[in-house]
Design a protein around this motif. Structure first.
Motif, short mmCIF file in Angstrom:
data_model
loop_
_atom_site.label_atom_id
_atom_site.label_comp_id
_atom_site.label_asym_id
_atom_site.label_seq_id
_atom_site.Cartn_x
_atom_site.Cartn_y
_atom_site.Cartn_z
N GLY A 149 0.91 -1.34 -0.12
CA GLY A 149 -0.11 0.30 0.15
C GLY A 149 0.89 1.30 0.06
N VAL A 150 0.33 2.46 -0.75
CA VAL A 150 1.16 3.75 -0.60
C VAL A 150 0.09 4.84 -0.83
CG1 VAL A 150 1.25 3.68 -2.97
CG2 VAL A 150 2.81 5.02 -1.94
N SER A 151 0.39 5.66 0.28
CA SER A 151 -0.51 6.81 0.12
C SER A 151 0.16 8.12 0.46
CB SER A 151 -1.70 6.62 1.27
OG SER A 151 -2.61 7.83 1.17
N PHE A 152 -0.14 9.22 -0.03
CA PHE A 152 0.13 10.52 0.13
C PHE A 152 -0.64 11.79 0.64
CE2 PHE A 152 3.47 8.80 -2.17
CZ PHE A 152 5.22 9.54 -2.00
N THR A 153 -0.07 12.81 1.30
CA THR A 153 -1.01 13.77 1.57
C THR A 153 -1.38 14.57 0.37
OG1 THR A 153 1.10 15.13 2.31
CG2 THR A 153 -0.31 14.18 4.03
N ALA A 154 -2.25 15.63 0.60
CA ALA A 154 -2.40 16.15 -0.95
C ALA A 154 -1.25 17.14 -1.41
CB ALA A 154 -3.50 17.24 -0.83
N SER A 155 -0.54 17.56 -0.72
CA SER A 155 0.65 18.21 -1.12
C SER A 155 1.96 17.66 -1.62
CB SER A 155 1.44 19.18 0.12
OG SER A 155 1.87 18.28 1.08
N GLY A 156 1.79 16.02 -1.31
CA GLY A 156 2.89 15.26 -2.01
C GLY A 156 4.10 15.33 -1.11
N GLU A 157 4.13 16.05 0.06
CA GLU A 157 5.16 16.17 0.84
C GLU A 157 5.41 14.98 1.77
OE1 GLU A 157 7.12 19.11 4.30
OE2 GLU A 157 5.12 19.52 3.65
N HIS A 158 4.28 14.63 2.33
CA HIS A 158 4.44 13.39 3.29
C HIS A 158 3.61 12.16 2.45
CE1 HIS A 158 5.86 15.52 6.86
NE2 HIS A 158 4.84 16.46 6.23
N GLY A 159 4.42 11.17 2.61
CA GLY A 159 3.81 9.90 2.01
C GLY A 159 4.19 8.60 2.90
N TRP A 160 3.35 7.43 2.84
CA TRP A 160 3.81 6.35 3.44
C TRP A 160 3.64 5.13 2.67
CZ3 TRP A 160 1.31 10.44 5.19
CH2 TRP A 160 1.88 11.17 6.45
N ALA A 161 4.49 4.05 2.79
CA ALA A 161 4.24 2.85 2.20
C ALA A 161 4.21 1.69 2.97
CB ALA A 161 5.22 2.56 0.97
N VAL A 162 3.45 0.64 2.63
CA VAL A 162 3.41 -0.29 3.98
C VAL A 162 3.53 -1.77 3.59
CG1 VAL A 162 2.01 0.90 5.45
CG2 VAL A 162 0.82 -0.66 3.81
N GLY A 163 3.70 -2.96 4.08
CA GLY A 163 3.88 -4.23 3.61
C GLY A 163 4.31 -5.11 4.55
N ALA A 164 4.94 -6.23 4.08
CA ALA A 164 5.18 -7.34 4.99
C ALA A 164 6.06 -7.16 6.36
CB ALA A 164 6.05 -8.52 4.04
N GLY A 165 5.69 -7.94 7.35
CA GLY A 165 6.57 -8.12 8.41
C GLY A 165 6.16 -6.62 9.24
N GLY A 166 5.16 -6.08 9.17
CA GLY A 166 4.76 -4.57 9.99
C GLY A 166 5.48 -3.72 9.31
N THR A 167 5.93 -3.72 8.24
CA THR A 167 6.73 -2.62 7.49
C THR A 167 5.86 -1.14 7.37
OG1 THR A 167 8.30 -4.26 6.23
CG2 THR A 167 8.07 -1.97 5.39
N VAL A 168 6.49 -0.04 7.78
CA VAL A 168 5.85 1.12 7.44
C VAL A 168 7.07 2.12 7.25
CG1 VAL A 168 4.65 3.25 8.25
CG2 VAL A 168 3.88 0.85 9.24
N LEU A 169 7.13 2.48 5.78
CA LEU A 169 8.02 3.51 5.26
C LEU A 169 7.40 4.88 5.32
CD1 LEU A 169 9.51 1.22 2.39
CD2 LEU A 169 10.33 1.40 4.91
#
Length: 884
Positions: A508-528
């Motif tokens: 999964g991936v998602s950003f704020t409207a400004s594009g400044e802050h974003g997150w990607a999530v995945g296996a093993g509790g991963t949050v980038l």
């Protein structure tokens, strides 16, 4: 509609305490503490411990105590807003805590005969007894009178505040699990095999009641006048008595989950029952009818979408979780389908939305998810994602290149042609015209005419792309397998791979409207996370180990929701600096384990556990669920080759697969006793299963028929069985009993084990050499076929649950409670105690070689070592999105 924090995956609740009609607390596995202040309409998590909790007691709405694993005793004076751990002076597991009504004097009990007393409201504790037994519950009638119960029918009582404890003859040898007393001398105890004992003279004498059930009983409650009594136990059984326990009637609860604890109003008309898989039931009519308040949701969530303070998460078996307050509470409305739901989209009005899933499922709502209607998608292919630009125009994508479009809010859907037939996993639009789709084999498709036509774009990856986020204009982000993180800033004319810092799958991936802050999530509790528009990414601590499947951020970053396995719901309100868990993502407790070995290394195997859990692995690196077709707890699994295997469990359950786990069939065992272990020989025809009773079943035709075998002593339970060849085997059980056979079980003899502690597992190295382990660090071995047994010092007094040796008999491991691992490298001459670092109780072990071993345990734990136990790797398994 009930508001609730979704119950975590298989977090079994072990204790419940009612203070008044509004206030109650429940506690259980993984540090779960749930509290209600509105009669159970909403339950909220408290506390910060990860220790398994076993009992809870409150004196009033502010003062309470909880007991649990490793000597844990928690105390609150503000209704659970803050829980403080108190020093107990022991690391033994505690299973019971009870205080006198004054809230000043109380007791806690547990392993190794631990009895602790507090005379200052739980602030300090001191030991009163360390008898060599195992206590399971306690009950304080007042500041001087209390009872404790435990294994083998043990009952002790004090009438002087614990200065002395007197043994009370109980007339039974079964383990006791529940105790309750009322003024005037009436006391009740409940335990294994449907046992209920009743005393009218303060426990001086006891009489057994005829309950009409063979199921184990745990929960026990009686009205102050001693007339109305309830007891509960395995498979949702609930019994009620209106004559002080002389006669009993079954009350329907509507659940098959084990009900472990009870709490009622003094009149006995209003109360709660709690148990396995986070189950909380409520009655307001003396147990005639029961309403689920937490239904034990333990299903994976794979998709999330939101707007404003509203968010919807979707997952297995038609599960939909909805929040309207930024994730503080989550509703679980019925969707009317049991299909796996993959994607959701909610409009900014927070009322109109759509969800899509397996078999072409499309559901629509116009009232914020309170009710749903099915729409005809025109396909039976799985739909993975849906996106609407307004109330009329929407797109859905799915398997085999499926793209659907609607211009009338989903009243009708039309297929759109796309280049290729790769499965498509996500869709997002910048406006009414411009949109993108991503999918298998690095596929990216783009449209500039609202989806009427699609063209393929080139990407630098070949693995599946699983999610994307369109920032508007020409900037799009996509994530996928092997840590893939892609960006385009020119509408997809060029896609570049960005450094994610991980090789794990991102879902999964998602950003704020400004594009400044974003997150990607995945296996093993991963949050980038990124705070510079994706130039750099850093890992954030999610606090969970399970797989995270989807993420959604508010346009202004005021909230970020992440969902995943086991109904995990994480929320951050500070751009991911801290995450609040709506659910503690744990796994089902795992008990049975077999690992295939070839060339000195593990090459796959089987795992069995709670709720019919069966996991299979062909290579050992990835474990995937197999459809067992039963909700019964499974305790053991034994294969006969790669394709055939047997599993046994609750209430005489015997399952067999002959197609590598693709399907399982039930076999008639002829028993209703819990079967605790099975051993099948390589021929796939000869096998034995043992369990409560004691029970020994044998088959010579692959399980088509199972026949009872006779033991020389017919009391207790057998916990384990193992055979060295077709004729030589051993079974062990309660009271240190060891039975051996040299004729395939036609006859069994009692062998001189020389211990009284329960023996929980046995491993036959060869026809002369066998090992057995059990409670209080017991390790026994024989080298003469069982004519004599010797005890070895394992360096620990923790309870062992399993033992296994390498094929050469040199390397052995015994595992047990509280993350205990004892290892020998010299054939059992010496043992060294240690841990895996997992912090959970361990239930089974397989030693492949001197360097490789596998272990399973509580909370879905699957561990392996490839370096002789210096380090342990955790193997996460995901029932759903891993397949992409």
């Amino acid at each position: 509609m009930m508001i609730c924090n979704i119950a975590p995956r298989s977090v079994n609740l072990q204790g419940v305490c009612r203070v008044d009609d509004a206030h109650a607390w429940a506690a259980g596995d993984g540090g779960m503490i749930l509290a209600t202040a509105d009669g159970g309409r909403s339950w909220h998590a408290q506390g910060e411990t990860d220790k398994d909790l076993r009992a809870v007691c409150f004196a009033d709405t502010r003062t309470g105590w909880i007991a649990g694993r490793d000597g844990t005793l928690l105390h609150t004076v503000d209704g659970g807003a803050h829980w403080e751990r108190r020093e107990t002076g022991t690391d033994r597991n505690l299973y019971g805590v009870s205080f006198a009504p004054s809230g000043r004097v109380g007791w806690a009990v547990g392993d190794s005969g631990v009895i602790l007393v507090s005379v200052d409201g739980g602030r300090t504790w001191r030991p009163q007894s360390f008898e060599e037994t195992h206590y399971t519950r306690c009950f304080a009638l007042d500041e001087r009178t209390a009872w404790v119960i435990g294994k083998h029918g043990s009952i002790r009582a004090t009438t002087d505040g614990g200065a002395t404890w007197e043994a009370r003859p109980s007339t039974t040898t079964v383990d006791l699990r529940g105790i309750h007393a009322v003024p005037g001398g009436a006391v009740w105890a409940a335990g294994r095999g449907g046992t209920v004992l009743r005393s009218t003279d303060g426990g001086a004498s006891w009489a057994a009641a005829e309950t009409g059930t063979h199921l184990d009983l745990y929960g026990l409650w009686a009205a102050p006048d001693g007339r109305r009594v309830y007891t509960s136990g395995d498979d949702g059984v609930l019994l009620a008595s209106e004559d002080g326990g002389l006669s009993w009637a079954v009350l329907p609860t509507g659940t098959a989950k084990d009900l472990v604890a009870l709490a009622f109003a003094p009149e006995g008309d209003r109360g709660w029952a709690v148990g396995d898989s986070g189950t909380i039931l409520n009655t307001r009519d003396s147990g005639t009818g029961w309403t689920p308040q937490l239904s034990g949701i333990h299903k994976d969530l794979v998709g999330v979408h939101g707007t404003g303070t509203s968010a919807w998460a979707v997952g297995q078996d038609g599960l939909l979780a909805v929040t309207a307050d930024g994730g503080a509470t989550w509703q679980a409305p019925a969707t009317g389908t049991d299909e796996l739901l993959w994607g959701a989209h909610v409009l900014t009005d927070r009322r109109h939305g759509w969800v899509v899933g397996a078999a072409g499922t499309v559901l629509a709502t116009e009232d914020g998810g309170a009710s749903w209607r099915r729409q005809d998608s025109g396909t039976d292919r799985t739909l993975y994602a849906v996106h609407f630009t307004d109330r009329e125009r929407g797109r859905a994508v799915g398997a085999a290149g499926t793209v659907l479009a609607t211009e009338d809010g989903g009243a009708s859907w039309q297929h759109r042609q796309v280049p290729g037939d790769e499965s498509l996993y996500a869709v997002d639009f910048a406006d009414e015209k411009r949109g993108w789709v991503v999918g298998a084999a690095g596929t990216v498709l783009a449209t500039e005419d609202g989806g009427a036509s699609w063209r393929r774009q080139s990407t630098p990856v070949a693995g599946s792309l699983t999610d994307l986020h369109v920032l508007g204009g020409d900037t799009v982000w996509a994530v996928g397998r092997d840590g893939a993180l892609l960006r385009t800033v020119d509408g997809g004319a060029h896609w570049e791979r960005r450094e994610s810092g991980t090789g794990l799958a991102l879902w999964g991936v998602s950003f704020t409207a400004s594009g400044e802050h974003g997150w990607a999530v995945g296996a093993g509790g991963t949050v980038l996370a990124t705070a510079d528009g994706g130039a750099t990414w850093a890992r954030q601590e999610s606090g969970v180990a399970g797989n995270l499947k989807a993420v959604r951020a508010a346009p202004d970053g005021s909230w970020v929701h992440v969902v995943g396995d086991g109904s995990s719901v994480l929320t951050s309100e500070d751009l991911g600096a801290g995450w609040r868990s709506g659910v503690a993502s744990t796994g089902r407790n795992l008990y049975g384990l077999h690992v295939f070995a070839e060339g000195g290394r593990g090459t796959g195997g089987w795992v069995a556990g709670d709720g019919g859990t069966l996991l299979g692995s062909r290579g050992g690196d990835r474990w995937a669920p197999r459809p067992s077709g039963t909700p019964a707890n499974l305790y053991s699994v034994s294969p006969a080759g790669r394709d055939a295997a047997w599993a046994v469990g609750r209430a005489g359950t015997v399952l067999v697969t002959r197609d590598g786990g693709a399907s399982w069939q039930r076999q008639p065992s002829g028993s209703l006793k819990d079967l605790l272990e099975v051993h099948v020989r390589p021929d796939g025809r000869t096998g034995w299963a043992v369990g409560d009773g004691p029970t020994v079943l044998a088959t010579t035709d692959g399980g088509a028929t199972w026949a009872h075998q006779t033991l020389p002593e017919p009391d207790g339970a057998l916990w384990a069985v193992d055979f060295a060849d077709d004729r030589t085997g051993w079974a062990v059980g309660t009271g240190g009993k060891v039975f051996g056979t040299r004729d395939g079980g036609a006859s069994w003899e009692l062998q001189p084990g020389g211990v009284e502690d329960d023996l929980i597992d046995v491993h036959a190295v060869d026809p002369l050499t066998c090992w057995a382990v059990g409670h209080r660090g017991t390790v026994l071995h024989t080298r003469d076929g069982g004519r004599s047994w010797q005890r070895r010092d394992a360096g620990t007094r923790q309870n062992f649950t399993a033992v296994h040796f390498s094929p050469d008999g040199r390397t052995g491991r015994a595992v047990g409670r509280s993350d205990t691992v004892a290892t020998t490298l010299d054939g059992g001459a010496s043992w060294q105690a240690g841990t895996t670092g997992s912090g959970v109780s361990l239930w089974n072990v397989r030693v492949v070689s001197a360097r490789e071993s596998w272990i399973v345990g509580d909370e879905g734990t699957v561990l392996s070592t490839a370096d002789g136990g210096t380090t342990w790797d955790q193997h996460l398994y995901s029932p759903e999105k891993d397949a992409i």
